[in-house]
Design a protein around this motif. Structure first.
Motif, mmCIF file in Angstrom:
data_model
loop_
_atom_site.group_PDB
_atom_site.id
_atom_site.type_symbol
_atom_site.label_atom_id
_atom_site.label_comp_id
_atom_site.label_asym_id
_atom_site.label_seq_id
_atom_site.Cartn_x
_atom_site.Cartn_y
_atom_site.Cartn_z
ATOM 1 N N PRO A 250 0.809 -1.232 0.000
ATOM 2 C CA PRO A 250 0.000 0.000 0.000
ATOM 3 C C PRO A 250 0.838 1.276 0.000
ATOM 4 O O PRO A 250 0.429 2.284 -0.570
ATOM 5 C CB PRO A 250 -0.809 -0.108 1.304
ATOM 6 N N GLU A 294 -5.559 4.890 6.401
ATOM 7 C CA GLU A 294 -4.783 5.234 5.190
ATOM 8 C C GLU A 294 -5.042 4.226 4.064
ATOM 9 O O GLU A 294 -5.126 4.595 2.894
ATOM 10 C CB GLU A 294 -3.284 5.308 5.516
ATOM 11 N N TYR A 295 -5.164 2.969 4.443
ATOM 12 C CA TYR A 295 -5.446 1.934 3.437
ATOM 13 C C TYR A 295 -6.824 2.170 2.807
ATOM 14 O O TYR A 295 -6.980 2.126 1.588
ATOM 15 C CB TYR A 295 -5.372 0.554 4.093
ATOM 16 N N LEU A 298 -6.673 5.042 0.458
ATOM 17 C CA LEU A 298 -5.980 4.658 -0.774
ATOM 18 C C LEU A 298 -6.927 3.898 -1.714
ATOM 19 O O LEU A 298 -6.993 4.160 -2.917
ATOM 20 C CB LEU A 298 -4.758 3.794 -0.421
ATOM 21 N N ARG A 301 -9.199 6.155 -3.537
ATOM 22 C CA ARG A 301 -8.555 6.836 -4.681
ATOM 23 C C ARG A 301 -8.436 5.903 -5.881
ATOM 24 O O ARG A 301 -8.655 6.311 -7.022
ATOM 25 C CB ARG A 301 -7.164 7.348 -4.288
#
Ligand code: SAH
Ligand code: SF4
Ligand code: F3S
Length: 472
Positions: A250, A294-295, A298, A301
């Motif tokens: 990641p 955060e994962y 991501l 996105r």
């Protein structure tokens, strides 16, 4: 070497070992070896091994036990058998294998196999040889290319290693020790190999690396290229209709790579993006260097760039000190993401890794129980993903004869196995297919424009992917 000899290779572990096994036979071809499927008659048997979990490593010794019987039966005949242990167990245990298994003649690590002809010569002189150094020379530059006929026989999909090794040192993982420091092949080397594959009829290439998206190979312009830029260049090669890559970390999904998913038709909408766990405390102890949040961000996105992308992942349950609440955070993250497929494992303490010495090792029965709950959720998600394809049309690349007469086996863009009634001449072709039946592990389709007669029977125990969980 004067007379023709045969080699039998058995491969364990990840896709990179599959790639390496082929390259080992490429390295042996110039000195007279051809491959055989028949272990009993082989002059040379290579076990290409995996060290990722204890079970994987132990398998090697039981297999050596079986091989020893064949070797003993042939001792003193005109046809002695040489036994070689390659791969990650070889790298990790080296000399120990020689001590523990007297039948073994040669032990060599993943960075030494380009020197196989020379190593065999040394082992042939009665010495037992161990070669586990990380040599300074470029293994890939030294390896001979496979002959076109050999590549054609290997089929219409191919692996291509672009990056090896890992500098991330997750605290559970042996890979940085068995595969060494992170290293990328040059763009020219990769493009050259990809072109050769395409010329031999390969339609789909899967780029491999232990941290494939950390790729930073030297470009023709002298600057380092990332994986995204490499994919844009590969997409220009005539005949290469499908591109995939695995395994990604990641932390290394950069904007250019995400843009490649948005812009390249050839880049298939499937991404193996292991997260391992959902609890930030456990992710910290694992040294993953990102949080669950955060994962998730991501993935948002990536999905914004390629809305139909299918995600897959790896999970470890029962990492030291994992509580029920930590485990619940993993389940929550899985529910939030929705995976199309996944690999999940009980934590296996590996000698020499920091995780093995952490306090709070989790009892085996707790690990088993958590794994069962996680796998129930993941397979429910996989079934739902497959079911969502019922009645839809998709492109299928036909890769091999089907299990039943008149059938071909292929893959959807999302890496699902698809069985279709189709003539053999469509092997290696991509065709439009409508999905008529859905199992948990495979789909049954019909060529668009053809009317179905008797419905093709579903496969029972087919797996969508069978490996150690992506490229390690
Ligand atoms: N390079 C990839 C994959 C590493 S190895 C990554 O960084 O994610 C493949 C998978 O095996 C890992 O993703 C992890 O889920 C699992 N694995 C690795 N070491 C393990 C261990 N000691 N015990 C259990 N599973 C492990
Ligand atoms: Fe490297 Fe992946 Fe292993 Fe972590 S899990 S050390 S990133 S190979
Ligand atoms: Fe196993 Fe080595 Fe791959 S440990 S998973 S074969 S990199």
């Amino acid at each position: 070497m004067s007379d023709a000899k045969t080699v039998f290779v058995r491969t364990y572990g990840c896709q990179m070992n599959v790639y390496d096994s082929d390259r080992m036979t490429d390295a042996l071809a110039p000195v007279g070896y051809s491959t055989t499927e028949n272990l009993e008659e082989a002059d040379l048997v290579i076990l290409n091994t995996c060290h990722i979990r204890e079970k994987a490593a132990e398998k090697v010794y039981s297999e050596i036990g079986r091989l020893r019987k064949v070797k003993d039966a042939r001792a003193g005949t005109q046809k002695p058998m040489t036994i070689a242990i390659a791969g990650c167990v070889a790298q990790a245990e080296g000399e120990e294998i020689i001590q523990r298994a007297p039948a073994v003649d040669l032990v060599f690590g993943p960075q030494s196999y380009h020197r196989l002809p020379e190593l065999l010569r040394r082992a042939g002189n009665g010495a037992r040889v161990v070669e586990t150094d990380f040599p300074a020379e470029d293994k890939f530059a030294a390896l001979p290319a496979a002959e076109k006929a050999v590549t054609m026989k290997r089929g219409v999909t191919s692996f291509l290693t672009v990056q090896e090794g890992c500098d991330k040192f997750c605290t559970f993982c042996v890979v940085p020790y068995t595969r060494g420091a992170e290293l990328s092949r040059s763009v020219a080397q990769v493009l050259d190999e990809a072109r050769r594959l395409a010329e031999a009829g390969v339609r789909e290439v899967t780029l491999l690396g232990q941290n494939v998206n950390a790729y930073h190979g030297q470009g023709p312009d002298g600057t380092d290229w990332g994986l995204g830029r490499l994919l844009f260049a590969l997409a220009e090669i005539p005949g290469l209709d499908r591109l995939r890559y695995t395994t990604s970390h990641p932390r290394d999904m950069d904007d250019e790579l995400i843009a490649a998913h948005r812009d390249l038709d050839a880049l298939m909408p499937y991404l193996h993006l292991p997260v391992q766990a959902g609890s930030d405390r456990i992710l910290g102890l694992m040294n993953r260097k990102h949080t669950g949040e955060e994962y998730l961000h991501l993935v948002e996105r990536i999905r914004a760039a390629r809305p139909d992308i299918a995600l897959s992942g790896d999970f470890i349950v029962g990492f030291p000190s994992e509580t029920e609440a930590d485990f619940q955070a993993t389940l929550d993250l899985v529910r939030e993401i929705g995976y199309a497929s996944a690999f999940s494992f009980k934590y296996s303490p590996r000698p020499g890794t920091p995780g093995a010495n952490l306090d709070g090792q989790v009892p085996e029965e707790v690990k088993s129980e958590r794994l069962a709950r996680l796998q129930a959720l993941l397979s429910q998600q996989q079934r739902a993903f497959n079911a969502s394809k019922r009645g839809t049309e998709m492109d299928v690349l036909f890769e091999k004869p089907g299990r039943f007469e008149g059938q071909l086996g292929g893959r959807s863009p999302w890496l699902q196995a698809v069985h279709v009634e189709a003539p053999a001449e469509l092997l290696g072709e991509i065709r439009r297919v409508v999905i008529e039946d859905v199992g948990s592990n495979s789909l049954v389709g019909r060529l668009v424009g053809e009317h179905s007669g008797a419905r093709a029977p579903m496969e029972k125990a087919d797996t969508v992917e069978a490996n150690a969980g992506g490229v390690a």
